[in-house]
Design a protein around this motif. Structure first.
Motif, PDB file in Angstrom:
ATOM      1  N   LYS A 143     -14.011  70.244  24.183  1.00 25.92           N
ATOM      2  CA  LYS A 143     -12.732  70.088  24.874  1.00 25.92           C
ATOM      3  C   LYS A 143     -12.506  68.647  25.308  1.00 25.92           C
ATOM      4  O   LYS A 143     -11.388  68.130  25.236  1.00 25.92           O
ATOM      5  N   ASP A 144     -13.568  67.984  25.771  1.00 24.39           N
ATOM      6  CA  ASP A 144     -13.418  66.600  26.210  1.00 24.39           C
ATOM      7  C   ASP A 144     -13.077  65.689  25.041  1.00 24.39           C
ATOM      8  O   ASP A 144     -12.247  64.776  25.168  1.00 24.39           O
ATOM      9  N   LEU A 145     -13.700  65.933  23.899  1.00 24.76           N
ATOM     10  CA  LEU A 145     -13.398  65.118  22.714  1.00 24.76           C
ATOM     11  C   LEU A 145     -11.963  65.355  22.261  1.00 24.76           C
ATOM     12  O   LEU A 145     -11.227  64.400  21.932  1.00 24.76           O
ATOM     13  N   GLU A 146     -11.559  66.621  22.215  1.00 25.56           N
ATOM     14  CA  GLU A 146     -10.190  66.939  21.792  1.00 25.56           C
ATOM     15  C   GLU A 146      -9.167  66.365  22.772  1.00 25.56           C
ATOM     16  O   GLU A 146      -8.126  65.846  22.371  1.00 25.56           O
ATOM     17  N   TYR A 147      -9.472  66.435  24.068  1.00 23.47           N
ATOM     18  CA  TYR A 147      -8.557  65.904  25.075  1.00 23.47           C
ATOM     19  C   TYR A 147      -8.398  64.399  24.915  1.00 23.47           C
ATOM     20  O   TYR A 147      -7.291  63.859  24.998  1.00 23.47           O
ATOM     21  N   PHE A 148      -9.501  63.714  24.663  1.00 24.70           N
ATOM     22  CA  PHE A 148      -9.452  62.265  24.488  1.00 24.70           C
ATOM     23  C   PHE A 148      -8.638  61.899  23.258  1.00 24.70           C
ATOM     24  O   PHE A 148      -7.816  60.968  23.298  1.00 24.70           O
ATOM     25  N   VAL A 149      -8.854  62.644  22.167  1.00 26.20           N
ATOM     26  CA  VAL A 149      -8.117  62.354  20.919  1.00 26.20           C
ATOM     27  C   VAL A 149      -6.625  62.560  21.136  1.00 26.20           C
ATOM     28  O   VAL A 149      -5.801  61.712  20.756  1.00 26.20           O
ATOM     29  N   ASP A 150      -6.241  63.683  21.744  1.00 22.05           N
ATOM     30  CA  ASP A 150      -4.818  63.951  21.965  1.00 22.05           C
ATOM     31  C   ASP A 150      -4.178  62.927  22.884  1.00 22.05           C
ATOM     32  O   ASP A 150      -3.008  62.571  22.722  1.00 22.05           O
ATOM     33  N   LEU A 151      -4.946  62.440  23.875  1.00 21.23           N
ATOM     34  CA  LEU A 151      -4.389  61.526  24.870  1.00 21.23           C
ATOM     35  C   LEU A 151      -4.298  60.090  24.361  1.00 21.23           C
ATOM     36  O   LEU A 151      -3.314  59.391  24.616  1.00 21.23           O
ATOM     37  N   ARG A 152      -5.279  59.668  23.584  1.00 17.21           N
ATOM     38  CA  ARG A 152      -5.367  58.255  23.250  1.00 17.21           C
ATOM     39  C   ARG A 152      -5.270  57.953  21.740  1.00 17.21           C
ATOM     40  O   ARG A 152      -5.486  56.807  21.365  1.00 17.21           O
ATOM     41  N   LYS A 153      -4.950  58.943  20.930  1.00 18.25           N
ATOM     42  CA  LYS A 153      -4.953  58.683  19.490  1.00 18.25           C
ATOM     43  C   LYS A 153      -3.906  57.622  19.139  1.00 18.25           C
ATOM     44  O   LYS A 153      -2.823  57.552  19.716  1.00 18.25           O
ATOM     45  N   THR A 154      -4.175  56.800  18.107  1.00 18.10           N
ATOM     46  CA  THR A 154      -3.307  55.692  17.688  1.00 18.10           C
ATOM     47  C   THR A 154      -2.715  55.878  16.295  1.00 18.10           C
ATOM     48  O   THR A 154      -1.914  55.054  15.853  1.00 18.10           O
ATOM     49  N   GLY A 155      -3.077  56.914  15.609  1.00 16.20           N
ATOM     50  CA  GLY A 155      -2.523  57.174  14.279  1.00 16.20           C
ATOM     51  C   GLY A 155      -3.549  57.829  13.386  1.00 16.20           C
ATOM     52  O   GLY A 155      -4.747  57.743  13.636  1.00 16.20           O
ATOM     53  N   ASP A 156      -3.025  58.460  12.293  1.00 17.30           N
ATOM     54  CA  ASP A 156      -3.950  59.160  11.397  1.00 17.30           C
ATOM     55  C   ASP A 156      -4.010  58.535  10.012  1.00 17.30           C
ATOM     56  O   ASP A 156      -4.592  59.095   9.089  1.00 17.30           O
ATOM     57  N   ASN A 157      -3.358  57.340   9.772  1.00 13.82           N
ATOM     58  CA  ASN A 157      -3.388  56.657   8.474  1.00 13.82           C
ATOM     59  C   ASN A 157      -4.190  55.379   8.593  1.00 13.82           C
ATOM     60  O   ASN A 157      -3.829  54.469   9.361  1.00 13.82           O
ATOM     61  N   PRO A 158      -5.227  55.245   7.783  1.00 11.71           N
ATOM     62  CA  PRO A 158      -6.010  54.011   7.821  1.00 11.71           C
ATOM     63  C   PRO A 158      -5.274  52.897   7.079  1.00 11.71           C
ATOM     64  O   PRO A 158      -4.350  53.155   6.315  1.00 11.71           O
ATOM     65  N   PRO A 159      -5.620  51.653   7.224  1.00 15.88           N
ATOM     66  CA  PRO A 159      -4.966  50.550   6.506  1.00 15.88           C
ATOM     67  C   PRO A 159      -5.247  50.627   5.000  1.00 15.88           C
ATOM     68  O   PRO A 159      -6.281  51.125   4.568  1.00 15.88           O
ATOM     69  N   ALA A 160      -4.251  50.089   4.163  1.00 18.35           N
ATOM     70  CA  ALA A 160      -4.421  50.066   2.689  1.00 18.35           C
ATOM     71  C   ALA A 160      -5.500  49.067   2.314  1.00 18.35           C
ATOM     72  O   ALA A 160      -5.713  48.069   3.008  1.00 18.35           O
ATOM     73  N   PRO A 161      -6.161  49.299   1.171  1.00 18.79           N
ATOM     74  CA  PRO A 161      -7.223  48.361   0.756  1.00 18.79           C
ATOM     75  C   PRO A 161      -6.651  47.001   0.358  1.00 18.79           C
ATOM     76  O   PRO A 161      -5.532  46.891  -0.137  1.00 18.79           O
ATOM     77  N   ILE A 162      -7.386  45.975   0.569  1.00 22.23           N
ATOM     78  CA  ILE A 162      -7.002  44.616   0.176  1.00 22.23           C
ATOM     79  C   ILE A 162      -7.402  44.407  -1.280  1.00 22.23           C
ATOM     80  O   ILE A 162      -8.592  44.506  -1.625  1.00 22.23           O
ATOM     81  N   LEU A 163      -6.410  44.099  -2.188  1.00 17.53           N
ATOM     82  CA  LEU A 163      -6.658  43.926  -3.627  1.00 17.53           C
ATOM     83  C   LEU A 163      -6.905  42.465  -3.968  1.00 17.53           C
ATOM     84  O   LEU A 163      -6.372  41.550  -3.314  1.00 17.53           O
ATOM     85  N   TYR A 164      -7.660  42.241  -5.016  1.00 18.12           N
ATOM     86  CA  TYR A 164      -7.936  40.883  -5.487  1.00 18.12           C
ATOM     87  C   TYR A 164      -6.746  40.393  -6.302  1.00 18.12           C
ATOM     88  O   TYR A 164      -6.214  41.095  -7.163  1.00 18.12           O
ATOM     89  N   GLU A 165      -6.321  39.171  -6.033  1.00 14.86           N
ATOM     90  CA  GLU A 165      -5.180  38.580  -6.757  1.00 14.86           C
ATOM     91  C   GLU A 165      -5.622  37.263  -7.368  1.00 14.86           C
ATOM     92  O   GLU A 165      -5.976  36.326  -6.652  1.00 14.86           O
ATOM     93  N   ASN A 166      -5.588  37.188  -8.690  1.00 13.85           N
ATOM     94  CA  ASN A 166      -5.972  35.974  -9.417  1.00 13.85           C
ATOM     95  C   ASN A 166      -4.840  34.961  -9.349  1.00 13.85           C
ATOM     96  O   ASN A 166      -3.676  35.260  -9.583  1.00 13.85           O
ATOM     97  N   PHE A 167      -5.211  33.750  -8.960  1.00 20.51           N
ATOM     98  CA  PHE A 167      -4.211  32.695  -8.789  1.00 20.51           C
ATOM     99  C   PHE A 167      -3.472  32.357 -10.080  1.00 20.51           C
ATOM    100  O   PHE A 167      -2.288  32.035 -10.069  1.00 20.51           O
ATOM    101  N   TYR A 168      -4.181  32.470 -11.160  1.00 22.57           N
ATOM    102  CA  TYR A 168      -3.593  32.069 -12.442  1.00 22.57           C
ATOM    103  C   TYR A 168      -2.942  33.227 -13.174  1.00 22.57           C
ATOM    104  O   TYR A 168      -2.505  33.091 -14.308  1.00 22.57           O
TER     105      TYR A 168
END
Length: 332
Positions: A262-287
């Motif tokens: 219950k304490d874990l669930e309460y903390f998640v519901d109260l303080r959650k910041t989002g459920d989508n992680p950031p997209a991966p960073i892709l390698y980009e060749n300069f040339y």
């Protein structure tokens, strides 16, 4: 087994001796000292309990899990409240101990005053008895001396009965009568002193018996009061342990209601910041020709002031004078 009493066991064969009485007084003084020591002991324990209680109250005011949430926070709040209650109970215990010490002090002072009267009365009897004994012994010596003087005078008179000196006989006869009268007076004084001493001794014996009975009753009361005081003291301490356990039981009950899920669930519901992680960073060749237009050479050059003018002289291939009058070569 024969029951023993003070009045039967604290006598002495010497009439002027107070050894038995002194032994009783010493024992009573030791008992009074014990009362004072136990009294001070209980007061010291009360001070310890009071200090401990106040320390717990101060401890309960300190932060303890202030950032916790939900069921654990409630359990910690109950924990601090019960610690405060335990501190209060120890302060109350300290006051109860002081009350018990005060009762013991009042009892000790009461016995002290009662004993004081008996001791003063007995000391007066002891002095009177000692003085009468001394006076009687002195009268006895006087009586014995007067009797010897009488015998000497009678012997001298008998030795001179047939003497021709009438004057000398009359003198010896007068001395015999004088010594006889003196011995008889000494005898009466001696007998009176013996009778007075005997009467005083009888009265002293009665008072000694009364004193022994009073002192024995005091001892019975003292031992009983000390026993009850210590019994009450340990009962108070035992009750304090029970009280502490009851207060701590409230903490245990609150901890039983503490739920990790219950304490874990309460903390998640109260303080959650989002459920989508950031997209991966892709390698980009300069040339890579497919790089974004924003990074093309054209766009880069477009932001500049413009190309340098062509040199006038073929020998000066790096810098040359230009037609713009405001333009100058940077010099170092």
């Amino acid at each position: 087994m024969k029951e023993l009493y003070f009045k039967d066991n604290f006598w002495n064969t010497e009439i002027t001796s107070t050894a038995g009485y002194d032994c009783l007084i010493q024992h009573l003084n030791d008992g009074k000292k014990t009362c004072k020591e136990i009294e001070d002991f209980i007061k010291a324990r009360a001070s310890i309990e009071e200090k401990y209680g106040k320390d717990l109250l101060n401890l309960a005011k300190k932060n303890c899990g202030q950032g916790e949430l939900n069921t654990l926070k409630r359990a910690l709040d109950v924990f601090k409240i019960q610690i405060e209650n335990v501190g209060q109970s120890h302060i109350q215990l300290a006051q109860s101990l002081r009350d018990e010490a005060k009762r013991l002090e009042d009892f000790r002072e009461k016995q002290k005053e009662a004993r004081k009267k008996v001791e003063q009365h007995m000391e007066s009897f002891h002095k009177q008895k000692a003085n009468l004994y001394k006076k009687t012994m002195e009268s006895k010596k006087t009586y014995e001396q007067k009797c010897r003087d009488k015998e000497d005078a009678e012997q001298a008179l008998n030795r001179n009965t047939n003497a021709s000196n009438t004057k000398q006989q009359e003198k010896l006869y007068a001395k015999s009568l004088q010594t006889k009268a003196a011995s008889e007076e000494a005898d009466r004084t001696y007998q009176q002193n013996v009778a007075t001493l005997a009467k005083t001794v009888v009265e002293w014996q009665k008072e000694h018996i009364k004193s022994c009975e009073i002192f024995e009753n005091h001892e019975v009361e003292r031992i009983n009061n000390l026993r009850n005081a210590l019994w009450t003291n340990v009962n108070q301490l035992s009750l304090q342990c029970v009280t502490n356990d009851e207060l701590y039981e409230e903490v245990r009950k609150s901890l039983e209601q503490c739920s990790i899920k219950k304490d874990l669930e309460y903390f998640v519901d109260l303080r959650k910041t989002g459920d989508n992680p950031p997209a991966p960073i892709l390698y980009e060749n300069f040339y890579n020709v497919q790089r974004p237009p924003s990074f093309s050479q054209t766009s880069v050059n477009a932001g500049r002031r413009g190309p340098l003018p062509n040199p006038v002289s073929e020998n000066d291939s790096l810098y040359a004078t230009v037609g713009d009058t405001n333009y100058s070569v940077v010099r170092y």
